[in-house]
Scaffold this motif. Structure first.
Motif, short mmCIF file in Angstrom:
data_model
loop_
_atom_site.label_atom_id
_atom_site.label_comp_id
_atom_site.label_asym_id
_atom_site.label_seq_id
_atom_site.Cartn_x
_atom_site.Cartn_y
_atom_site.Cartn_z
N ASP A 1 -2.99 -1.80 18.89
CA ASP A 1 -3.89 -0.99 18.19
C ASP A 1 -3.76 -0.93 16.56
N LYS A 2 -4.23 -1.71 15.94
CA LYS A 2 -3.81 -1.82 14.48
C LYS A 2 -4.95 -1.62 13.58
N LYS A 3 -4.69 -1.22 12.31
CA LYS A 3 -5.65 -1.07 11.45
C LYS A 3 -6.45 -2.49 11.36
N ARG B 1 -9.00 -3.24 13.70
CA ARG B 1 -10.05 -2.53 13.22
C ARG B 1 -11.13 -3.29 12.30
N ASN C 1 7.24 -0.60 -5.84
CA ASN C 1 7.80 0.81 -5.75
C ASN C 1 9.02 0.61 -5.34
N LYS C 2 10.21 0.60 -6.15
CA LYS C 2 11.39 0.32 -5.75
C LYS C 2 12.01 1.25 -4.77
N LYS C 3 11.41 2.37 -4.64
CA LYS C 3 11.84 3.14 -3.60
C LYS C 3 11.27 3.08 -2.08
N ILE C 4 10.17 2.20 -2.24
CA ILE C 4 9.70 1.90 -0.70
C ILE C 4 9.99 0.20 -0.54
N ILE C 5 10.55 0.12 0.72
CA ILE C 5 11.32 -1.11 0.97
C ILE C 5 10.18 -2.12 1.00
N LYS D 1 7.56 -2.43 3.99
CA LYS D 1 6.62 -1.32 4.06
C LYS D 1 5.58 -1.61 2.86
N GLU E 1 3.00 -3.73 3.71
CA GLU E 1 1.87 -3.27 4.61
C GLU E 1 0.87 -2.42 3.95
N LEU E 2 1.64 -1.60 2.77
CA LEU E 2 0.67 -0.77 2.08
C LEU E 2 -0.39 -1.68 1.17
N LYS F 1 -4.34 -1.64 1.36
CA LYS F 1 -5.20 -1.48 0.36
C LYS F 1 -6.22 -2.83 -0.18
N LYS G 1 5.06 4.59 -14.98
CA LYS G 1 3.94 4.79 -14.12
C LYS G 1 2.68 5.32 -14.75
N MET H 1 11.93 4.40 1.56
CA MET H 1 11.08 4.62 2.74
C MET H 1 10.74 2.94 3.09
N ASN I 1 -0.70 2.71 13.61
CA ASN I 1 -0.71 1.58 14.30
C ASN I 1 0.01 1.89 15.43
#
Lengths: 340, 300
Positions: free
Chosen positions: A45-47, A50, A207-211, A214, A217-218, A222, A306, B62, B222
């Motif tokens: 069940d994935k976005k 949908r 965003n260097k803090k988000i691998i 991920k 995915e983001l 979007k 930013k 994250m 998900n």
């Protein structure tokens, strides 16, 4: 259900046919297969699905699914008519090799009023006499499926669909830039980021803090949330703007800063007509005013990048409104927006 | 106060005058210790049991990730963007805000991480929960005192503030997170519960069902049956609260759908897939708080 073409697969010693069927036919004949396949995949069940569900309803064409039969009755001599007959009478003994999630998505639309159920789904049928050979095909088929990252896809489109020289803009990859002395070039990495941001309608695409995984995915979510029918302008407009404004050295210098160019790309999407009508001098005035307001705005050092990106986006996005302000008023607007 | 744990710094040498304020051996500031513990860049020594724990999980990213190397670059990578070690050393030298808050949280963070290192996930969850309770009231208040924008929204928040309910501050904190961070990347990303963290395979479908049951539908972004649940950032917070309420409370005869030990069979394993994500969640929020304090420093 119609068979359109047939060909022998010499590797698995089977026959492959391409067919089409209406959604109505798929509901009655393919959907029931989802639940019986022995080597079935877990339902997800994935976005993403949908979104596909809405797209199907809106009339997108689904990528073909693959359905397999284990049989000795079909060979290369079989005609399309005979094959069609075979499929129609033996469909319940077949199984879905590829496309379970797509069929599952389709099944959720069974009761939909909006879906035109006479639209077609395309199917690859595989007829093969041995389970082992079929499994071999399944493995070779599915292993190519590793998803390409959004960044990679943009790079691919970029190198195939845009001729930058033709558009009057010089773009260099990091490798080329090391060799070239051309100071008038944009960096490919910036243009890729700008395109991603443009598609996602958001200046924040890294965003260097988000691998990375991920972040991808983001990004995908979007990009998916922007309806393609609503695209207001094309990325080409952005390239034209670069071409038009780059003649002025200060403009070029400003546009070569990653946070500026990415923010500008997203902002332009909303007001391309207005911005493309600016002369290089008018654009120059606009960025001087921006920089002057921004330097007085004096954000904390950990927020500088930013804010530069977000505010350059905001500035060009609502350029009509901001263009009438002087730099003090602009500063005030920036402070109001970020209000720290 | 007697301290049970002491710190070893594998990155910043105590002889390094320039970066002294970043050394966990030289500095005793709680905020620095929290920063280094949650970024997995130091060692902890249990002076009572005479045991050493090498921390290597960076919970500020994250999703959380394992540090492979321990050098200055490891440290630079976790600093706020556009900051270098020298600037950060200066920041930690001057950072004196909210001292009591960080000191209170430090002990809980250390206990939580140590229990996790020992594989005692249930115990680790207990400390995780203590951290959540410890921060859920203080963080919004720290913001309110400083931030103009937040003061405005605080008025709106006040009406959500329950007067006496036990979980009052938890509800309040959730509203706060929603209000202040909803545009941030981490807020819009997901926390992914991975069932393959459970070594006993038979337990996966059982735990999958319990987790799913304790998650709100709108929190699940998900979902792959028996394998993975991707949960929204805010949904994960509610999930932690729900797990605590349903497991640590065991009042019978109520309408609550409590989790029984019979269901869970193996509590440490049950909490295993949750712990790193939970620490990750807390660390990300604390990182924002530390950044906020740095910003205030810049303003003065």
């Amino acid at each position: 259900m119609n068979i359109l073409d047939i060909q022998k697969d010499a590797v698995i010693n089977g026959v492959v046919a391409v067919g089409s069927a209406t959604y109505n036919y798929a509901f009655d004949n393919f959907i029931p297969l989802i639940n019986k396949a022995e080597f079935q995949r877990k339902l997800q069940d994935k976005k993403f699905y949908r979104k596909l569900e809405r797209d199907i309803e809106d009339g997108c064409v689904m990528p073909p699914i693959t359905i397999a039969f284990i049989t000795t009755e079909i060979d290369e001599g079989t005609t399309t008519e005979e094959l069609g007959e075979f499929v129609r009478s033996n469909i319940k003994d077949s199984f879905v090799l590829d496309g379970i999630q797509r069929l599952n998505t389709l099944s959720r639309l069974k009761a939909s009023e909006a879906l035109d159920k006479d639209r077609k789904i395309y199917i690859s049928f595989i007829f093969c006499e041995s389970v082992e050979k079929l499994l071999y095909r399944m493995i070779t088929l599915n292993n190519g499926q590793r998803p390409m990252t959004p960044r990679h896809q943009v790079e691919m489109i970029m190198s195939n669909a845009f001729d930058f020289d033709d558009l009057g803009v010089s773009v260099l990859t990091e490798k080329d830039a090391a060799k070239s002395r051309n100071k008038k070039s944009f960096r490919m990495a910036d243009i890729v980021q700008a395109f991603l941001a443009f598609m996602a309608e958001s200046p924040v695409v890294d965003n260097k803090k988000i691998i990375e995984e991920k972040m991808d995915e983001l990004l995908v979510s979007k990009i998916m949330s922007v309806e393609p029918a609503g695209y207001k302008s094309e990325f080409k407009d952005f390239i034209s703007a670069l071409n038009k404004f780059q003649g002025n050295d200060e403009n070029l210098k400003w546009l070569k800063i990653t946070n500026n160019i990415v923010g500008f790309a997203v902002g332009l999407k909303n007001s391309s007509e207005l911005i493309l009508n600016l002369t290089p001098d008018e654009f120059h005035d606009a960025i001087i005013k921006f920089d002057s307001a921004f330097s007085d705005f004096n954000p904390s050092r950990i927020k500088v990048g930013k804010y530069r990106r977000e505010l350059s986006c905001e500035y060009f996005k609502n350029f009509e409104e901001y263009s009438v302000l002087d730099s003090d008023e602009l500063l005030e607007a920036f402070s109001e927006l970020t209000d720290g | 106060m007697v301290d049970r744990y002491s710190y070893i710094d594998p990155i910043i040498r105590s002889t390094n005058e320039n970066h002294k304020s970043l050394s966990v051996e030289e500095s005793d500031k709680a905020v620095l210790h929290i920063f280094r513990v949650l970024s997995g860049t130091c060692k902890l020594v249990d002076d009572f049991d005479d045991k050493k724990y090498k921390l290597d999980v960076n919970y500020f990213f994250m999703p959380f990730s394992k540090n492979e190397k321990f050098n200055q670059k490891t440290l630079v990578d976790i600093l706020p963007d556009e900051m270098d070690l020298k600037q950060m050393a200066d920041v930690f030298l001057r950072l004196n805000k909210n001292k009591e808050f960080y000191e209170l949280i430090r002990t809980e963070v250390v206990n939580c991480v140590i229990a996790r290192q020992k594989g005692r996930y249930l115990e680790s969850f207990l400390f995780l929960y203590r951290i959540l309770e410890g921060i859920s009231y203080s963080i919004p208040l720290m913001y309110t005192a400083k931030s103009k924008s937040f003061r405005k929204s605080f008025k709106a928040l006040q009406k959500y503030m329950p007067k006496n309910a036990i979980d009052g501050e938890i509800v309040f904190f959730k509203k706060f997170i929603n209000e202040v961070y909803n545009q941030e990347g981490f807020y819009r990303s997901t926390m992914d519960i991975k069932l393959d963290d459970i070594d006993i395979e038979e337990l996966r479908p059982i735990y999958y069902e319990i987790y799913k049951n304790k998650l709100k539908d709108e929190s699940i972004m998900n979902d792959i049956e028996d394998e993975e649940l991707q949960v929204s950032f805010i949904g994960f917070f509610e999930f932690m609260i729900e797990l605590r309420n349903r497991y640590f409370h065991f009042l019978q005869g109520s309408w609550h759908d409590n989790i029984s030990t019979t269901q869970i069979i193996y509590p440490d394993v049950f909490f295993k897939p949750i712990i790193d994500l939970g620490i990750n969640w807390v660390a990300i929020v604390l990182y924002e708080v530390i950044k906020f304090d740095i910003e205030q420093l810049d303003k003065n």
